[in-house]
Design a protein around this motif. Structure first.
Motif, PDB file in Angstrom:
ATOM      1  N   UNK A  10       0.735  -1.514  -0.247  1.00  0.00           N
ATOM      2  CA  UNK A  10       0.308  -0.075  -0.129  1.00  0.00           C
ATOM      3  C   UNK A  10       1.049   1.053  -0.124  1.00  0.00           C
ATOM      4  N   UNK A  11       1.457   1.758  -1.407  1.00  0.00           N
ATOM      5  CA  UNK A  11       2.515   2.988  -1.371  1.00  0.00           C
ATOM      6  C   UNK A  11       1.203   4.292  -1.542  1.00  0.00           C
ATOM      7  N   UNK A  12       0.876   4.182  -2.828  1.00  0.00           N
ATOM      8  CA  UNK A  12       0.104   5.530  -3.245  1.00  0.00           C
ATOM      9  C   UNK A  12      -1.141   4.798  -3.451  1.00  0.00           C
ATOM     10  N   UNK A  13      -1.714   3.430  -3.057  1.00  0.00           N
ATOM     11  CA  UNK A  13      -2.612   3.722  -3.846  1.00  0.00           C
ATOM     12  C   UNK A  13      -3.363   2.094  -3.113  1.00  0.00           C
ATOM     13  N   UNK A  14      -3.303   0.717  -4.019  1.00  0.00           N
ATOM     14  CA  UNK A  14      -3.293  -0.428  -3.923  1.00  0.00           C
ATOM     15  C   UNK A  14      -2.299  -1.331  -4.949  1.00  0.00           C
ATOM     16  N   UNK A  33      -7.091   5.565  -8.303  1.00  0.00           N
ATOM     17  CA  UNK A  33      -7.786   5.578  -9.447  1.00  0.00           C
ATOM     18  C   UNK A  33      -8.297   5.339 -10.640  1.00  0.00           C
ATOM     19  N   UNK A  34      -7.738   4.500 -10.778  1.00  0.00           N
ATOM     20  CA  UNK A  34      -7.684   3.316 -12.040  1.00  0.00           C
ATOM     21  C   UNK A  34      -7.157   2.627 -12.226  1.00  0.00           C
ATOM     22  N   UNK A  35      -6.627   0.724 -12.969  1.00  0.00           N
ATOM     23  CA  UNK A  35      -5.901   0.049 -12.364  1.00  0.00           C
ATOM     24  C   UNK A  35      -4.912  -0.172 -13.559  1.00  0.00           C
ATOM     25  N   UNK A  36      -3.741  -1.455 -13.176  1.00  0.00           N
ATOM     26  CA  UNK A  36      -3.772  -1.668 -14.638  1.00  0.00           C
ATOM     27  C   UNK A  36      -2.559  -2.299 -14.244  1.00  0.00           C
ATOM     28  N   UNK A  37      -2.687  -3.946 -14.376  1.00  0.00           N
ATOM     29  CA  UNK A  37      -2.123  -5.098 -14.625  1.00  0.00           C
ATOM     30  C   UNK A  37      -0.698  -4.907 -15.445  1.00  0.00           C
ATOM     31  N   UNK A  38       0.592  -5.901 -15.313  1.00  0.00           N
ATOM     32  CA  UNK A  38       1.500  -5.513 -16.068  1.00  0.00           C
ATOM     33  C   UNK A  38       2.937  -6.179 -15.653  1.00  0.00           C
ATOM     34  N   UNK A  39       3.092  -7.353 -16.475  1.00  0.00           N
ATOM     35  CA  UNK A  39       4.297  -7.860 -16.003  1.00  0.00           C
ATOM     36  C   UNK A  39       5.601  -7.417 -15.101  1.00  0.00           C
ATOM     37  N   UNK A  40       5.904  -8.142 -14.139  1.00  0.00           N
ATOM     38  CA  UNK A  40       7.336  -7.614 -13.472  1.00  0.00           C
ATOM     39  C   UNK A  40       8.475  -7.116 -13.683  1.00  0.00           C
ATOM     40  N   UNK A  41       9.381  -6.743 -14.448  1.00  0.00           N
ATOM     41  CA  UNK A  41      10.550  -6.908 -15.078  1.00  0.00           C
ATOM     42  C   UNK A  41      11.678  -6.395 -14.320  1.00  0.00           C
ATOM     43  N   UNK A  42      12.840  -7.164 -14.502  1.00  0.00           N
ATOM     44  CA  UNK A  42      14.048  -7.136 -13.357  1.00  0.00           C
ATOM     45  C   UNK A  42      14.711  -5.766 -14.127  1.00  0.00           C
ATOM     46  N   UNK A  43      15.814  -6.000 -14.073  1.00  0.00           N
ATOM     47  CA  UNK A  43      16.691  -4.898 -14.249  1.00  0.00           C
ATOM     48  C   UNK A  43      17.651  -4.823 -15.680  1.00  0.00           C
TER      49      UNK A  43
END
Length: 54
Positions: A10-14, A33-43
Motif C-alpha cells: 500500500x504505497x500510493x494506492x493498492x 484511481x484506475x488500475x493496470x496489470x503488467x508483467x514485473x520486469x527485472x533490471x
C-alpha cells in the motif's frame, strides 16, 4: 490463466504482485484511481519468474 496473490503493498494506492501459476511470471497490479496489470520486469527488462513458490 490462473493467478494467485504473492504480495500486497500500500504505497500510493493498492499494489499487488500476482504470480501466473502456469508460467510462473510475476505481474504487478497498481490501482490509484484506475488500475493496470503488467508483467514485473527485472533490471534487464526480462519478466521476473518465481519458481517453487508454494
Amino acid at each position: 490463466m490462473e493467478i494467485e496473490i504473492l504480495r500486497e503493498f500500500n504505497w500510493n494506492g493498492r499494489e499487488k504482485i500476482f504470480i501466473d501459476k502456469e508460467t510462473e511470471v510475476n505481474c504487478i497490479f497498481v490501482q490509484a484511481g484506475v488500475g493496470g496489470l503488467t508483467p514485473l520486469l527485472d533490471a534487464d527488462g526480462k519478466p521476473v519468474i518465481t519458481r517453487s513458490w508454494n
